[in-house]
Each structure stands twice: as structure tokens, then as C-alpha cells.
Motif scaffolding. Sequence first.
Motif, PDB file in Angstrom:
ATOM      1  N   ALA A   1       0.834  -1.204   0.000  1.00 19.95           N
ATOM      2  CA  ALA A   1       0.000   0.000   0.000  1.00 19.95           C
ATOM      3  C   ALA A   1       0.869   1.255   0.000  1.00 19.95           C
ATOM      4  O   ALA A   1       1.875   1.325   0.712  1.00 19.95           O
ATOM      5  CB  ALA A   1      -0.912  -0.004   1.221  1.00 19.95           C
ATOM      6  N   ARG A   2       0.476   2.232  -0.750  1.00 21.42           N
ATOM      7  CA  ARG A   2       1.218   3.488  -0.835  1.00 21.42           C
ATOM      8  C   ARG A   2       0.234   4.647  -0.650  1.00 21.42           C
ATOM      9  O   ARG A   2      -0.200   5.271  -1.618  1.00 21.42           O
ATOM     10  CB  ARG A   2       1.944   3.587  -2.171  1.00 21.42           C
ATOM     11  CG  ARG A   2       3.076   2.560  -2.324  1.00 21.42           C
ATOM     12  CD  ARG A   2       3.880   2.786  -3.569  1.00 21.42           C
ATOM     13  NE  ARG A   2       3.092   2.548  -4.765  1.00 21.42           N
ATOM     14  CZ  ARG A   2       3.527   2.776  -6.016  1.00 21.42           C
ATOM     15  NH1 ARG A   2       4.743   3.267  -6.200  1.00 21.42           N
ATOM     16  NH2 ARG A   2       2.765   2.514  -7.050  1.00 21.42           N
ATOM     17  N   PRO A   3      -0.142   4.925   0.579  1.00 26.75           N
ATOM     18  CA  PRO A   3      -1.165   5.944   0.818  1.00 26.75           C
ATOM     19  C   PRO A   3      -0.775   7.333   0.338  1.00 26.75           C
ATOM     20  O   PRO A   3      -1.632   8.092  -0.112  1.00 26.75           O
ATOM     21  CB  PRO A   3      -1.351   5.909   2.338  1.00 26.75           C
ATOM     22  CG  PRO A   3      -0.122   5.249   2.873  1.00 26.75           C
ATOM     23  CD  PRO A   3       0.306   4.286   1.822  1.00 26.75           C
ATOM     24  N   LEU A   4       0.519   7.684   0.407  1.00 31.47           N
ATOM     25  CA  LEU A   4       0.932   9.012  -0.046  1.00 31.47           C
ATOM     26  C   LEU A   4       0.651   9.182  -1.533  1.00 31.47           C
ATOM     27  O   LEU A   4       0.085  10.206  -1.954  1.00 31.47           O
ATOM     28  CB  LEU A   4       2.409   9.232   0.247  1.00 31.47           C
ATOM     29  CG  LEU A   4       2.981  10.585  -0.221  1.00 31.47           C
ATOM     30  CD1 LEU A   4       2.239  11.729   0.457  1.00 31.47           C
ATOM     31  CD2 LEU A   4       4.485  10.657   0.055  1.00 31.47           C
ATOM     32  N   ALA A   5       1.044   8.179  -2.328  1.00 31.62           N
ATOM     33  CA  ALA A   5       0.783   8.247  -3.769  1.00 31.62           C
ATOM     34  C   ALA A   5      -0.709   8.300  -4.046  1.00 31.62           C
ATOM     35  O   ALA A   5      -1.173   9.051  -4.920  1.00 31.62           O
ATOM     36  CB  ALA A   5       1.412   7.038  -4.462  1.00 31.62           C
ATOM     37  N   ALA A   6      -1.473   7.510  -3.298  1.00 34.60           N
ATOM     38  CA  ALA A   6      -2.926   7.501  -3.496  1.00 34.60           C
ATOM     39  C   ALA A   6      -3.526   8.856  -3.154  1.00 34.60           C
ATOM     40  O   ALA A   6      -4.433   9.345  -3.840  1.00 34.60           O
ATOM     41  CB  ALA A   6      -3.559   6.401  -2.648  1.00 34.60           C
TER      42      ALA A   6
ATOM     43  N   VAL B   1      -4.982  15.441  -7.012  1.00 34.17           N
ATOM     44  CA  VAL B   1      -4.931  15.876  -8.416  1.00 34.17           C
ATOM     45  C   VAL B   1      -6.282  15.684  -9.079  1.00 34.17           C
ATOM     46  O   VAL B   1      -6.762  16.551  -9.830  1.00 34.17           O
ATOM     47  CB  VAL B   1      -3.829  15.098  -9.169  1.00 34.17           C
ATOM     48  CG1 VAL B   1      -3.914  15.371 -10.669  1.00 34.17           C
ATOM     49  CG2 VAL B   1      -2.458  15.472  -8.634  1.00 34.17           C
ATOM     50  N   THR B   2      -6.929  14.555  -8.788  1.00 32.84           N
ATOM     51  CA  THR B   2      -8.243  14.288  -9.367  1.00 32.84           C
ATOM     52  C   THR B   2      -9.267  15.324  -8.914  1.00 32.84           C
ATOM     53  O   THR B   2     -10.035  15.855  -9.720  1.00 32.84           O
ATOM     54  CB  THR B   2      -8.723  12.877  -8.972  1.00 32.84           C
ATOM     55  OG1 THR B   2      -7.793  11.911  -9.445  1.00 32.84           O
ATOM     56  CG2 THR B   2     -10.094  12.591  -9.557  1.00 32.84           C
ATOM     57  N   ALA B   3      -9.274  15.617  -7.624  1.00 36.26           N
ATOM     58  CA  ALA B   3     -10.219  16.605  -7.099  1.00 36.26           C
ATOM     59  C   ALA B   3      -9.975  17.979  -7.716  1.00 36.26           C
ATOM     60  O   ALA B   3     -10.925  18.695  -8.082  1.00 36.26           O
ATOM     61  CB  ALA B   3     -10.099  16.672  -5.577  1.00 36.26           C
ATOM     62  N   ALA B   4      -8.702  18.345  -7.856  1.00 31.52           N
ATOM     63  CA  ALA B   4      -8.376  19.640  -8.458  1.00 31.52           C
ATOM     64  C   ALA B   4      -8.840  19.697  -9.911  1.00 31.52           C
ATOM     65  O   ALA B   4      -9.391  20.715 -10.362  1.00 31.52           O
ATOM     66  CB  ALA B   4      -6.872  19.890  -8.373  1.00 31.52           C
ATOM     67  N   ALA B   5      -8.627  18.603 -10.642  1.00 31.71           N
ATOM     68  CA  ALA B   5      -9.052  18.567 -12.043  1.00 31.71           C
ATOM     69  C   ALA B   5     -10.560  18.684 -12.164  1.00 31.71           C
ATOM     70  O   ALA B   5     -11.081  19.396 -13.040  1.00 31.71           O
ATOM     71  CB  ALA B   5      -8.566  17.275 -12.701  1.00 31.71           C
ATOM     72  N   VAL B   6     -11.290  18.011 -11.270  1.00 31.38           N
ATOM     73  CA  VAL B   6     -12.755  18.087 -11.301  1.00 31.38           C
ATOM     74  C   VAL B   6     -13.221  19.514 -11.010  1.00 31.38           C
ATOM     75  O   VAL B   6     -14.113  20.049 -11.686  1.00 31.38           O
ATOM     76  CB  VAL B   6     -13.366  17.093 -10.297  1.00 31.38           C
ATOM     77  CG1 VAL B   6     -14.870  17.334 -10.152  1.00 31.38           C
ATOM     78  CG2 VAL B   6     -13.113  15.660 -10.748  1.00 31.38           C
ATOM     79  N   LEU B   7     -12.611  20.156 -10.022  1.00 30.11           N
ATOM     80  CA  LEU B   7     -12.992  21.536  -9.691  1.00 30.11           C
ATOM     81  C   LEU B   7     -12.668  22.489 -10.841  1.00 30.11           C
ATOM     82  O   LEU B   7     -13.465  23.384 -11.164  1.00 30.11           O
ATOM     83  CB  LEU B   7     -12.278  21.978  -8.415  1.00 30.11           C
ATOM     84  CG  LEU B   7     -12.737  21.296  -7.118  1.00 30.11           C
ATOM     85  CD1 LEU B   7     -11.858  21.720  -5.946  1.00 30.11           C
ATOM     86  CD2 LEU B   7     -14.206  21.641  -6.834  1.00 30.11           C
TER      87      LEU B   7
END
Length: 645
Positions: A386-391, A397-403
Motif C-alpha cells: 500500500a502506498r497511501p501518499l501516492a494515493a 490531483v483528481t479533485a483539483a481537475a474536477v474543480l
Amino acid sequence: MQVSSAERTPAQPFRILGLDAFRAVAVLAVLAFHVHPALLPGGFIGVDVFFVVSGFLITTLLLREHARTGRIDLGQFWVRRARRLLPALAVVVVISIAASLAGSPDLRVGILRQTLGALTFSTNWIEIAHGSSYFNHTSPVLFMNFWSLAVEEQFYLVWPLLFILVMKAVPGRRARVGLAATAALLSAVLMAVLVAPGQDATRAYYGTDSHSFGLFAGIALAFAWAAGQGFDADTRAVRQARRGAVLAGLAGLAACLALVTEDGTFTYRGGLFFASLATAALIFSQLGSSAPLQPVFESAPVRWVGERSYGIYLWHWPALKIVNDLAPAAPFSAAWWGVQAVAVALTFGAAAASARWIEAPIRRNGFRATWAAARAALLGDGSPGARPLAARIAAGVTAAAVLLAAAGIATAPARSTVEQSIKDNERLLAESQAKAKQRASSRGGSAAPAPPSPSPAPGDRKAFDYPKSEDILFLGDSIVSTSAQGIVDRFPDAAVDGVPNRKWDEAEALVKQHAADGTLPRAVVVDFGTNGGVPDAGAVTRVLDALGPDRAVVLMTIYGQSTFIDAANAAYRDAAKGRPNVIIGEWHAAVKKDPSVLQADGTHPDIAGLYLYGDVVKQAFHDLAERSGGAIPKGWKITPGPSAP
């Protein structure tokens, strides 16, 4: 492993060799065409290649399921299609809108409509209802390429239902082949009927009903393969048939790629149907063992592109539009090639990333499992690997793109810059024409001078003085109407008659109407061809004849990305030969030198461009006066930008 029958058991891996090659050819052809039509005039037929492949593959899958289970699980079929199509589509829509904020607002004109069309699989019909044109538009349409995805997605929704009906109601597989072939022919006929020479072909091109012949051709081939017509046999006759099919298919597609053009009537009256048949022949050539050219079709680079063709098709058009908007350059210049290379690299990179990290996990695990895994990674459940930081970075980034995408939709302009320019210039055009009518009325309603015989006598030479602005009429299409401010700045009392979407077949009647109204002065600037080029070179000759040899005429070249640009400009030069009163206005050369003077649509002038347009006309009248021995005003010069008040 090659599967040679549509009815093999599910334990055997199902993959038809060669199909990825046809997808690769299709997407690369479309990509080349969209980079610039001159690179591959018929590249848009790649869409029809996709249609045939889709019709064949989906029907083959349905036939295999029906043969194995006696039924079709519609829910599972549609879920598989959703896993395949929706994730990549959603990502492209969000990121493209967000990225468009870095460019011209014109990139986002109509973006809400386009987004709704993309997410409801109805882009083609929404654009038809809106009156949009595939061939002529006043701003970049960010998701224009989604029209073909809509056709395919509608096929995925409807065809399984019709397939069940056909399997129950049509006995005999040969009859099913005939039914599909008939449907293909009827669709091709409908396209031919809907297209009128010289008119916009968007309805015929976008319509699911009129552009389904490729899908039906693939369906017919799938039914024929399942009917056991000896496709799998390794006899000499079948091998010869395959060799003949692959040669005929390759030759047919090559001819279409080189010769079929988006503005040619033959394209819609048989050309695209022929390309579909050529594709079907290529698919047939690969059905069975000992298929010709299979090592080429199955080579690693070809398969790589074919397997990612969906993502490449999704990404390439928005990437090209946004990158070219940010860095406009003259076509085929070194800078332009660099810009296209960046756009293509972004396309392939985005498609590869999407395939690996978005499409593959969802296709393999499904929506729920993928969401659960993403949620667990985000929360950091402590599981191995598991790599929580990358996730969390990915989630941010996804949230920023959606906004950003939401902001892009909310702030999208209602009109393109071209449309706004045309509206803003309506008053200028009306005032200029009113002044021209007043001058005609003061002369007693007669034009000055009246047009004499169609052509000058051999050896005659007439001096054409540099005209006063009140002695000039600008006659043309949207290039004239968008340039009105620059025209009036350079020629304050000129009459300006420019209306969007005018074509050459209207020009002669307009000249005669101005002559009848007494508003055809001593000098005329003629600018048509932005919409459709010059379908009939005789139209240009007739206009010049109607203007007569005693009027100074500037015939403006045109600029754009369409395949007809060079041919149209060549026709203008041919028409001007032997006419001492006609000179070419080098608008194309001026824009090619500095494409940054155009608006985001790559055709119409921006603020700097409209003054440049006026300067091109000034230079043309100067050169005509100089060439003919006419008078040129003392101190004549061209000063860039608007004139001082």
C-alpha cells in the motif's frame, strides 16, 4: 491463439489476430488527418474502419455467447462495455476541460453541451440538433471527435436487443447475413440521399442512421463467419481468397486514404461505403490459419497502438486543439512540426497511462472492487504494498481537475470570438452599406462605372488609380464580416457586405444585385471560399466577368486547415490571369507568415489580424496601381495597428 470459429468453447482464449492492426491503422489515419488534412486527405475514413471492426467483433462475441448458453446476458454485456468505455471517457472530459483554461476561452464555447453529449452517448444527435457543422465552425470544438463514439455507444446499447430479435425471427444464418447486408446498403443509400452537392454534409455524416453501414458490414461478416462458409479451411482456394482479400482491402483503403476528401460528394455517395467494404475484406483475410501478412499485423508496435487505439482516439483531438491554441505556428514550419510532436506525444503518453492505471484495473476487477481498492489505498489500511501518499496525491490531483473542469464549464463564453465579432460588426456593416446607397442615390441610382464587355480587347491597357475609400466595395463571407473594423479603419467610407457561410455559388447574384442597386463602385474586393472552397472554377470567372474589365478588383486568397485551401487559391490565380484589372490579395501568405493573428479557430482574424487584413487589401490596390501605371497617393504607406484618431 487464433480462434477460427465463432462457436469455439469459452475455455479457449478468444482473440482474432489482425484486428489490433486495423485499429492501429484507423487511429493513426485519423490522427494524421487531424494534425493537418494535407498529410492524409482521406484519413478520416479511419472512423469507418473502427465501425466495421466494432460491428464484427461485438456480433461475434454475441454469437459465441448465444451458441454457448442459448441466451444473451444483456446486463453483463452492458457492464463490460461500460467498464471498457466510461472510465477513459470521463478522465478525458475532465482533464481536457481543466487544461483548456490555460488557452483561449473559445476552447470552451458550448462545452456544457459537448459534455452532456459525451456522457449520454448522444454527441452526434445533440450537435445535429444544435446546428453544428463538422466541416465549418467558428471556434475549436473540444470534443468534436466524440460524435463517432456516440454512434458506437448507441450501437452497443441497441444492437444486443436487435440481435436477440434477429436470432429468434430470422431463421437461417444466410438470411441473417442478407439482412445485415441489406441494412448496410440502406444506410449507405440514406447518406447519399441526404447529401446535396455544395451543401453542408454534417447531418448525413453524423447521423447514426446514415452512417451505420460500416457497423452493418461488420455484422454481416460476423454472421457469415459463424455460418461456417469455409473461412477456417486451409485449402488452396481459401488461401488464394485470403490473399486476394488482403490485397484488395489494402489497395482499397490506400486509395480512399489518398483520394477521398471531406468536401467531395463522392465521399458520401459511395466512398465511405467502399472503405467499409475494403475493411471487411481485410478482416476476412485474417479469419483462419495461414492468414497473409499476419506477422506484420501482429508485430509488437502495431499491437501496442491497436490495443490503445481507444485512448489515442479520445485524447488526440483535445490535445491537438489545446496545444495548437497555446502555440500557434504556420503549418509545416519547423515550429509547427514541434507543436504537433508535443501534441502527439501527450496523446500517446496519456493513452498509455490511462490504459495502465485506469482502464485495465477497472476492466479486470470491475467498478466496485477498483473503488474499494482505491479507498483502502487512500486510507492506508496497512496492507502489503500500500502506498497511501501516492494515493492521496492522485486523489488530490483528481479533485483539483474536477474543480477546474467545473469552473471551465461555469465560465464558458456563450459565443466564440468570431461570433461576437460578427455581432459587434453588424452596425458597422449596416452603416457602410447605408452610406453606399446614399452615394448611389445622389448619383441618380447608377453605379460608376457600368460594367462593359466581359473581357478587354487584346492589347488594351488601362491605368487603375489607387481608389478612394468611398469607391470600394468589400464583398464576401465571414472573413469580411469579422474584419469589418480593420476594413473601416483602413478605408473609412468603403461599403462592406460580408455574411457568414456565403459560398461562391452566391457571389454572382450578389454582384448583379449591387449593380442593380447602383452600389457597385469602381473598386471591389472579392473574398469567398472559406466555406467549401471553389467547387466550380467557373463561378469565379463569372463573377469577374460580371464585374467587368474597367473595375479594379482584388481577389483575396483564403487561409485555413481544410483540404481545399491550396486548390482554391490556385483557382483564383488562374482566374486572374489575362485580366489587367484583377490582382490577388495575399491574405494566405500574410497569415502563413504569422498565424498568431488568427483567432482560436485557426481561420478568422483576431484584433491584430483584422488590421492586417485591411493592410493586405491596401497593398493589393497599391500593387495594381503600380502595375497598371495608375496614380498612388503621395506619402502612401502601411502602418501596422489601428490608425490614429
